[in-house]
Scaffold this active site. Structure first.
Site, PDB file in Angstrom:
ATOM      1  N   PHE A  39     -64.054 -23.767  52.010  1.00 15.51           N
ATOM      2  CA  PHE A  39     -65.260 -23.804  51.193  1.00 15.51           C
ATOM      3  C   PHE A  39     -65.483 -25.247  50.746  1.00 15.51           C
ATOM      4  O   PHE A  39     -64.611 -25.846  50.108  1.00 15.51           O
ATOM      5  CB  PHE A  39     -65.109 -22.872  49.989  1.00 15.51           C
ATOM      6  CG  PHE A  39     -64.942 -21.429  50.389  1.00 15.51           C
ATOM      7  CD1 PHE A  39     -66.050 -20.608  50.531  1.00 15.51           C
ATOM      8  CD2 PHE A  39     -63.688 -20.908  50.653  1.00 15.51           C
ATOM      9  CE1 PHE A  39     -65.910 -19.284  50.918  1.00 15.51           C
ATOM     10  CE2 PHE A  39     -63.530 -19.581  51.038  1.00 15.51           C
ATOM     11  CZ  PHE A  39     -64.651 -18.769  51.172  1.00 15.51           C
ATOM     12  N   VAL A  77     -60.486 -23.961  48.918  1.00 12.72           N
ATOM     13  CA  VAL A  77     -61.591 -24.599  48.213  1.00 12.72           C
ATOM     14  C   VAL A  77     -61.307 -26.099  48.180  1.00 12.72           C
ATOM     15  O   VAL A  77     -60.222 -26.515  47.763  1.00 12.72           O
ATOM     16  CB  VAL A  77     -61.707 -24.021  46.782  1.00 12.72           C
ATOM     17  CG1 VAL A  77     -62.737 -24.766  45.967  1.00 12.72           C
ATOM     18  CG2 VAL A  77     -62.030 -22.533  46.833  1.00 12.72           C
ATOM     19  N   CYS A  78     -62.259 -26.905  48.609  1.00 12.18           N
ATOM     20  CA  CYS A  78     -62.098 -28.363  48.614  1.00 12.18           C
ATOM     21  C   CYS A  78     -61.911 -28.871  47.181  1.00 12.18           C
ATOM     22  O   CYS A  78     -62.749 -28.609  46.311  1.00 12.18           O
ATOM     23  CB  CYS A  78     -63.319 -29.020  49.247  1.00 12.18           C
ATOM     24  SG  CYS A  78     -63.304 -30.821  49.139  1.00 12.18           S
ATOM     25  N   ILE A  79     -60.848 -29.606  46.954  1.00 10.36           N
ATOM     26  CA  ILE A  79     -60.515 -30.063  45.601  1.00 10.36           C
ATOM     27  C   ILE A  79     -61.581 -30.986  45.007  1.00 10.36           C
ATOM     28  O   ILE A  79     -61.968 -30.824  43.850  1.00 10.36           O
ATOM     29  CB  ILE A  79     -59.117 -30.728  45.556  1.00 10.36           C
ATOM     30  CG1 ILE A  79     -58.707 -30.995  44.108  1.00 10.36           C
ATOM     31  CG2 ILE A  79     -59.061 -31.989  46.409  1.00 10.36           C
ATOM     32  CD1 ILE A  79     -57.264 -31.357  43.936  1.00 10.36           C
ATOM     33  N   ALA A  82     -64.741 -28.986  44.295  1.00 11.80           N
ATOM     34  CA  ALA A  82     -64.480 -28.034  43.216  1.00 11.80           C
ATOM     35  C   ALA A  82     -64.470 -28.728  41.858  1.00 11.80           C
ATOM     36  O   ALA A  82     -65.077 -28.242  40.902  1.00 11.80           O
ATOM     37  CB  ALA A  82     -63.160 -27.313  43.463  1.00 11.80           C
TER      38      ALA A  82
END
Length: 130
Positions: A39, A77-79, A82
């Protein structure tokens, strides 16, 4: 066939998240493997546990979490994306001095290296959204 999925759009602003979910579910039902669902951009909003859609609407976060649990999917989830959107796991919340985390069950936060690795390991990289 091994597939890697990228979701670039949020759950209620674009059809991409719905389409990605249904595509992933159908691929699994047909016996294909899913290397990872990554994501990215506004797609990280699929991973917040604080989403509360109306009762008569679909709950994409819950659908993704349930699909991930049922099939052992790696929902990443891409840090960076996010953090920009206020989505944190417990470790990131502590690191940044925040009093709570809001990452949904079954999702994990990691970096772009996970996207690159998924693309290398999969036969096809399928991207949903702009």
């Amino acid at each position: 066939m091994q597939l890697a999925i990228v979701v670039n759009e949020g759950p209620y602003t674009h059809q991409a998240s719905d389409t990605a979910y249904h595509f992933t579910k159908a691929a699994l039902e047909k016996g294909h493997g899913i290397t990872r669902v990554f994501f990215y951009h506004d797609g990280v909003n699929n991973g917040t546990r604080l989403t509360v859609p109306p009762q008569d609407d679909r709950n994409l976060q819950k659908l993704w979490s349930e699909l991930g649990e049922k099939h052992g999917l790696d929902l990443v989830v891409c840090i960076a994306a996010a953090q920009r959107r206020g989505i944190l796991d417990a470790d990131e919340a502590r690191r940044h001095g925040k009093d709570a985390s809001n990452l949904a069950p079954g999702f994990r936060i990691s970096g772009l290296g996970q996207l690159i690795e998924a693309g290398i390991e999969a036969d096809r990289l399928v991207v949903f959204g702009d």
